[in-house]
Design a protein around this motif. Structure first.
Motif, mmCIF file in Angstrom:
data_model
loop_
_atom_site.group_PDB
_atom_site.id
_atom_site.type_symbol
_atom_site.label_atom_id
_atom_site.label_comp_id
_atom_site.label_asym_id
_atom_site.label_seq_id
_atom_site.Cartn_x
_atom_site.Cartn_y
_atom_site.Cartn_z
ATOM 1 N N ASP A 53 0.806 -1.215 0.000
ATOM 2 C CA ASP A 53 0.000 0.000 0.000
ATOM 3 C C ASP A 53 0.842 1.269 0.000
ATOM 4 O O ASP A 53 0.310 2.369 -0.197
ATOM 5 N N ASP A 54 2.146 1.130 0.219
ATOM 6 C CA ASP A 54 3.046 2.288 0.245
ATOM 7 C C ASP A 54 3.532 2.575 -1.174
ATOM 8 O O ASP A 54 4.667 2.278 -1.553
ATOM 9 N N LEU A 55 2.666 3.176 -1.964
ATOM 10 C CA LEU A 55 2.924 3.304 -3.397
ATOM 11 C C LEU A 55 4.108 4.203 -3.712
ATOM 12 O O LEU A 55 4.872 3.931 -4.651
ATOM 13 N N ASP A 56 4.291 5.277 -2.964
ATOM 14 C CA ASP A 56 5.441 6.154 -3.214
ATOM 15 C C ASP A 56 6.743 5.407 -2.942
ATOM 16 O O ASP A 56 7.725 5.551 -3.691
ATOM 17 N N LEU A 57 6.750 4.610 -1.885
ATOM 18 C CA LEU A 57 7.937 3.812 -1.555
ATOM 19 C C LEU A 57 8.223 2.802 -2.665
ATOM 20 O O LEU A 57 9.389 2.627 -3.076
ATOM 21 N N ARG A 59 7.401 3.033 -5.801
ATOM 22 C CA ARG A 59 7.851 3.776 -6.977
ATOM 23 C C ARG A 59 9.343 4.119 -6.862
ATOM 24 O O ARG A 59 10.114 3.914 -7.804
ATOM 25 N N ASP A 60 9.736 4.615 -5.699
ATOM 26 C CA ASP A 60 11.130 5.006 -5.501
ATOM 27 C C ASP A 60 12.063 3.793 -5.551
ATOM 28 O O ASP A 60 13.148 3.852 -6.135
ATOM 29 N N ARG A 94 -2.759 -1.864 -8.236
ATOM 30 C CA ARG A 94 -2.214 -0.530 -7.973
ATOM 31 C C ARG A 94 -0.695 -0.569 -7.890
ATOM 32 O O ARG A 94 -0.003 0.318 -8.421
ATOM 33 N N VAL A 98 2.156 1.245 -10.473
ATOM 34 C CA VAL A 98 3.270 2.081 -10.008
ATOM 35 C C VAL A 98 4.596 1.570 -10.576
ATOM 36 O O VAL A 98 5.438 2.351 -11.029
ATOM 37 N N ALA A 102 7.246 3.591 -13.052
ATOM 38 C CA ALA A 102 8.636 3.808 -12.649
ATOM 39 C C ALA A 102 9.635 3.246 -13.657
ATOM 40 O O ALA A 102 10.737 3.794 -13.822
#
Length: 309
Positions: A53-57, A59-60, A94, A98, A102
């Motif tokens: 659920d930590d999509l920004d993580l 992606r990075d 989701r 992501v 990326a």
């Protein structure tokens, strides 16, 4: 390569990580618990703490990698519980979206773990077969797998590894362990009807090797089958279990299967067979570990009461 692996401490992931490290890759593993983080550190991997659920993580981590192997799926509740499959599949989609964003345009690899159950009921499936989504639990994830294959047109070296229903080996706490647990509890080793329906099978370590080959050199848009044995009859499985537990082997009528096997009945009655001929030719993959019946006969499934998970 610097390879980001989700599900890195899971049943398949915990075999994939050492396979990659031994081949000289640097593994970055996603861990959502202290126990998972400790296991990955002990295996020699770098740890990123977080969840799907930590999509920004995500992606990075993907952007900083040379490739991604996505093994995780939100099996948060033990088999047989009130499992929100649809919600888990949507979370998976989701995360895949992501990863695609990326990696787009980079020609870097993205490998997705998928499944074979329900693909071509009653006949042997090949890598060329594509699922027809019908909204059922067995095909709801197929749209995500199709999206990953389409990543090839976005400059991603994407591939999908369809795994056998049972990826067996010592420490397995899935379908085979649950079947052993039912036989122990009921005092008999059952199969549904004649038990001639089949499941393909692969040893966990052979599956791990396939994931490494996929991330290293699978062509963009590849469908790969993690299948060592094309179809093992469930009756043969029941006979090995019966012999080790010293209980009779019994046919369970289809209408009584749910009462006898519980949640497992919906899977145990499936007739699934699959070939991996194209995968073997493409990647020179050759399974080298024991087959399902041989592995069951080694006895490790019977050393302690199995609960399934």
């Amino acid at each position: 390569m610097r390879i980001f692996v989700t599900g890195a401490s899971g049943w398949i992931g915990s075999a994939v990580v050492p396979e990659l490290i031994e081949a000289g890759h640097h593994v970055v593993g996603l861990a959502r618990s202290d126990a998972s983080a400790a296991a990955l550190t002990a295996a020699g991997a770098e740890v990123v703490r977080g969840t799907l659920d930590d999509l920004d993580l995500l992606r990075d981590a993907a952007a900083a990698s040379d490739g991604v192997i996505h093994l995780a799926f939100k099996h948060d509740i033990a088999f047989g519980g009130d499992f929100d499959f649809k919600g888990a599949a949507e979370a998976d989609r989701r995360a895949v979206d992501v990863f695609g964003a990326a990696l787009a345009g980079s020609d870097r690899p993205f490998v997705l773990a998928s499944g074979l159950a329900g693909l071509t009921p009653g006949r042997m499936a090949t890598e060329r077969d594509m699922p027809v989504p019908d909204g059922s639990p067995l095909t709801i994830r197929s749209a995500t797998a199709q999206e990953v294959l389409a990543f090839a047109s976005r400059g991603i070296r994407s591939s999908v590894v369809r795994l056998s229903p049972t990826c067996h080996g010592e420490g397995d706490n899935g379908f085979m362990a649950t079947l052993v647990a039912v036989a122990r509890e009921k005092g008999l080793s059952g199969h549904i009807g004649g038990g001639t329906n089949r499941w393909p099978a692969v040893h966990r370590l052979d599956a791990a090797h396939l994931f490494r080959l996929a991330v290293e050199r699978a062509p963009a848009g590849s469908v790969l089958h993690g299948v060592a044995e094309e179809g093992v009859a469930i009756r043969d499985v029941a006979e090995v279990i019966g012999r080790h537990l010293d209980v009779p082997v019994v046919s369970v009528a289809p209408e009584e299967a749910a009462g006898h096997f519980g949640w497992l009945a919906g899977f145990l009655g499936l007739d699934v067979s699959a070939s991996s001929t194209l995968t073997r030719e493409l990647l020179d993959w050759e399974p080298a570990h024991p087959g399902l019946l041989e592995d069951l006969d080694k006895g490790h499934y019977f050393h302690a009461p199995a609960t399934g998970a």
